[in-house]
Design an enzyme around this catalytic site. Sequence first.
Site, PDB file in Angstrom:
ATOM      1  N   HIS A 227      -2.430  -1.953  -9.760  1.00 30.65           N
ATOM      2  CA  HIS A 227      -3.515  -1.482  -8.718  1.00 30.65           C
ATOM      3  C   HIS A 227      -4.635  -2.336  -8.747  1.00 30.65           C
ATOM      4  O   HIS A 227      -4.996  -3.007  -9.827  1.00 30.65           O
ATOM      5  CB  HIS A 227      -3.804  -0.099  -9.208  1.00 30.65           C
TER       6      HIS A 227
ATOM      7  N   HIS B 113       0.793  -1.256   0.151  1.00 29.24           N
ATOM      8  CA  HIS B 113       0.015  -0.141  -0.148  1.00 29.24           C
ATOM      9  C   HIS B 113       0.741   1.142  -0.020  1.00 29.24           C
ATOM     10  O   HIS B 113       1.750   1.452  -0.847  1.00 29.24           O
ATOM     11  CB  HIS B 113      -0.898  -0.239   1.296  1.00 29.24           C
TER      12      HIS B 113
ATOM     13  N   ASP C  25       2.586   5.529  -6.569  1.00 26.13           N
ATOM     14  CA  ASP C  25       4.145   5.409  -5.854  1.00 26.13           C
ATOM     15  C   ASP C  25       5.169   5.341  -6.691  1.00 26.13           C
ATOM     16  O   ASP C  25       6.471   5.379  -6.285  1.00 26.13           O
ATOM     17  CB  ASP C  25       3.958   4.297  -5.095  1.00 26.13           C
TER      18      ASP C  25
HETATM   19  N1  CMC Z   1       4.597  -6.846 -10.554  1.00 28.20           N
HETATM   20  C1  CMC Z   1       4.341  -8.057 -11.166  1.00 28.20           C
HETATM   21  N2  CMC Z   1       3.211  -8.607 -11.344  1.00 28.20           N
HETATM   22  C2  CMC Z   1       2.214  -7.924 -10.697  1.00 28.20           C
HETATM   23  C3  CMC Z   1       2.207  -6.751  -9.879  1.00 28.20           C
HETATM   24  C4  CMC Z   1       3.481  -6.230  -9.864  1.00 28.20           C
HETATM   25  N3  CMC Z   1       3.710  -4.922  -9.205  1.00 28.20           N
HETATM   26  N4  CMC Z   1       0.946  -6.597  -9.364  1.00 28.20           N
HETATM   27  C5  CMC Z   1       0.190  -7.519 -10.018  1.00 28.20           C
HETATM   28  N5  CMC Z   1       0.972  -8.399 -10.395  1.00 28.20           N
HETATM   29  C6  CMC Z   1       0.310  -9.571 -11.011  1.00 28.20           C
HETATM   30  C7  CMC Z   1      -0.054 -10.746 -10.073  1.00 28.20           C
HETATM   31  O1  CMC Z   1       1.170 -11.707  -9.793  1.00 28.20           O
HETATM   32  C8  CMC Z   1      -1.098 -11.362 -10.723  1.00 28.20           C
HETATM   33  O2  CMC Z   1      -0.527 -12.243 -11.643  1.00 28.20           O
HETATM   34  P1  CMC Z   1      -1.198 -13.762 -12.163  1.00 28.20           P
HETATM   35  O3  CMC Z   1      -2.337 -13.426 -12.507  1.00 28.20           O
HETATM   36  O4  CMC Z   1      -0.364 -14.475 -12.791  1.00 28.20           O
HETATM   37  O5  CMC Z   1      -1.120 -14.322 -10.569  1.00 28.20           O
HETATM   38  C9  CMC Z   1      -1.714 -10.233 -11.550  1.00 28.20           C
HETATM   39  O6  CMC Z   1      -0.659  -9.389 -11.815  1.00 28.20           O
HETATM   40  C10 CMC Z   1      -3.054  -9.615 -10.750  1.00 28.20           C
HETATM   41  O7  CMC Z   1      -2.488  -9.295  -9.622  1.00 28.20           O
HETATM   42  P2  CMC Z   1      -3.036  -9.171  -7.913  1.00 28.20           P
HETATM   43  O8  CMC Z   1      -1.985  -9.556  -7.040  1.00 28.20           O
HETATM   44  O9  CMC Z   1      -4.431 -10.339  -8.203  1.00 28.20           O
HETATM   45  O10 CMC Z   1      -3.479  -7.858  -7.971  1.00 28.20           O
HETATM   46  P3  CMC Z   1      -4.168  -7.213  -6.667  1.00 28.20           P
HETATM   47  O11 CMC Z   1      -5.265  -6.275  -6.986  1.00 28.20           O
HETATM   48  O12 CMC Z   1      -4.459  -8.211  -5.471  1.00 28.20           O
HETATM   49  O13 CMC Z   1      -2.982  -6.429  -5.883  1.00 28.20           O
HETATM   50  C11 CMC Z   1      -1.358  -4.506  -5.923  1.00 28.20           C
HETATM   51  C12 CMC Z   1      -2.781  -4.952  -6.069  1.00 28.20           C
HETATM   52  C13 CMC Z   1      -1.326  -2.930  -5.778  1.00 28.20           C
HETATM   53  C14 CMC Z   1      -1.352  -4.824  -4.265  1.00 28.20           C
HETATM   54  C15 CMC Z   1      -0.325  -5.214  -6.676  1.00 28.20           C
HETATM   55  O14 CMC Z   1      -0.523  -4.690  -7.815  1.00 28.20           O
HETATM   56  C16 CMC Z   1       1.039  -5.202  -6.046  1.00 28.20           C
HETATM   57  O15 CMC Z   1       1.534  -5.614  -5.056  1.00 28.20           O
HETATM   58  N6  CMC Z   1       1.806  -3.914  -6.654  1.00 28.20           N
HETATM   59  C17 CMC Z   1       3.015  -3.829  -5.926  1.00 28.20           C
HETATM   60  C18 CMC Z   1       2.815  -2.857  -5.009  1.00 28.20           C
HETATM   61  C19 CMC Z   1       2.460  -1.481  -5.136  1.00 28.20           C
HETATM   62  O16 CMC Z   1       2.908  -0.710  -6.053  1.00 28.20           O
HETATM   63  N7  CMC Z   1       1.637  -0.872  -4.299  1.00 28.20           N
HETATM   64  C20 CMC Z   1       1.071   0.460  -4.509  1.00 28.20           C
HETATM   65  C21 CMC Z   1      -0.459   0.436  -4.769  1.00 28.20           C
HETATM   66  S1  CMC Z   1      -1.131   2.099  -5.310  1.00 28.20           S
HETATM   67  C22 CMC Z   1      -0.776   3.093  -3.895  1.00 28.20           C
HETATM   68  C23 CMC Z   1      -1.665   2.532  -2.841  1.00 28.20           C
HETATM   69  O17 CMC Z   1      -3.121   2.661  -3.067  1.00 28.20           O
HETATM   70  O18 CMC Z   1      -1.078   2.335  -1.777  1.00 28.20           O
END
Ligand code: CMC
Length: 435
Positions: free
Chosen positions: A307, A268, A363
């Site tokens: 996201h 986050h 971010d």
């Molecule tokens: N790098 C590589 N792969 C990713 C990433 C990433 N940053 N984010 C998602 N994926 C992949 C994930 O592995 C999954 O792949 P598969 O379908 O093969 O399993 C697919 O994309 C869907 O991802 P998810 O984990 O189901 O997505 P989510 O909605 O649960 O997670 C998130 C959202 C923001 C937690 C995630 O994208 C992430 O961990 N990003 C990196 C951390 C980050 O930048 N966070 C800041 C978010 S914006 C500011 C805020 O609101 O705080």
Amino acid sequence: MQNETLSVTDNRTGRSYTLPLFQGSIRATDLRQIKVEPDDFGVMSYDPAYLNTACCQSSITYIDGDKGILLYRGYPIDVLAERNSFLEVAYLLLFGELPGPAALKVWEDDITHHTLVHENIKKFMDGFHHDAHPMGMLVSTLAALSTFYPAARHVKDHTERDLQVLRLVGKIPTIAAYAYRHSLGLPYVYPDNSLGYTQNFLNMLWKMTAPKYEGNPVLARALEVLFILHADHEQNCGTTAMRCVGSSLPDPYVTAAAAAAGLSGPLHGGANEEVLKMLDEIGSVDHIPAYIDAVKAGKFKLMGFGHRVYKNYDPRARIIKQTAEQVFAVTGRNAKLDIALELEKIALEDPYFIQRKLYPNVDFYSGIIYQAMGFSPDMFTVLFAIPRMVGWLAQWKEMLDDPEQKIARPRQIYTGRMPETAGVAPQVKNELVGV
Ligand code: CMC
């Protein structure tokens, strides 16, 4: 509209049900009428991590994740970032309208007069270890404020509630600056009532022996824009913590501490700090392809990408990218920007990221700007928390005034043992279930 219903057939019984649709949603409690036997609990919805569950109705922030749109109270984020001050936007989020000149003057005066913290807060912060993470100090000190304002627990009293809003919005930059000064072993700088919100914050951070810290106006405005962009983002993890914890009616200080704790995680608000670590680890543009391969192999995530809601370019990231250019015109170019730009370019052309609709989020560039401005990475999430306090409080107030809200209490699907399967003797079994 006519026929705003959903027909559901329970194939276990052959019975059909008509569920009213409301804003394209069903009420989860309407599922409870779907039963096999009259004394069944009824059908529940199962939604770990709330992927498809609306927990409230809100008129504060609107996001269209597919189109990359973000509105605060109906105003596009880019318009607010261009035209307004952070305190105007804070007023908009908290009270629903942009303030006129008279209301703005009162609001700015009120906030300014609540920036000072009790001297014991200084002593409290002195107790932290010299290398304590500023976000840990912020979370703990927000909670500690609860002990200074016992009347804050009267959360249904609008006068008390509004007073705590002023205190929290006014004091969070002071606490953040104290956390920063503590980590550097520098004396705390008291708030200065002659300065605006962000200038005052910069003064509390960086004033040395001169009477005032003369901040560069471009950097001060850049910080103001970053504050506007981070002020609210509807039902994210931190805000959900604010609503969820606030629903049991504790005071807003401990509630905001819970929200800040939610924000602090690397998935986050903590991601901005992680982005900088990642850029350091990559080190140079040549190493990007290998890094991307490792991300695609699932070794780690590309921080600052992806996201839950945006499946398009995060509109905040677009504005931040422009702000970065303005900041670098003053500070000189941060070498990490080149790595970030190239990383973004490669990622946006790669099928792995395209298929999963992974774009840079807020971010991705914010940390590079903060670093160019002189902040250390462990302060980045604190810089996110300062403006987000406004969003937390706006959502908290809305939740408290919503007659549909009650104490948050989700259900679970129990998968553990029952006495029949636990291998316990019948007499012990009876004791266990309280028979
Ligand atoms: N790098 C590589 N792969 C990713 C990433 C990433 N940053 N984010 C998602 N994926 C992949 C994930 O592995 C999954 O792949 P598969 O379908 O093969 O399993 C697919 O994309 C869907 O991802 P998810 O984990 O189901 O997505 P989510 O909605 O649960 O997670 C998130 C959202 C923001 C937690 C995630 O994208 C992430 O961990 N990003 C990196 C951390 C980050 O930048 N966070 C800041 C978010 S914006 C500011 C805020 O609101 O705080």
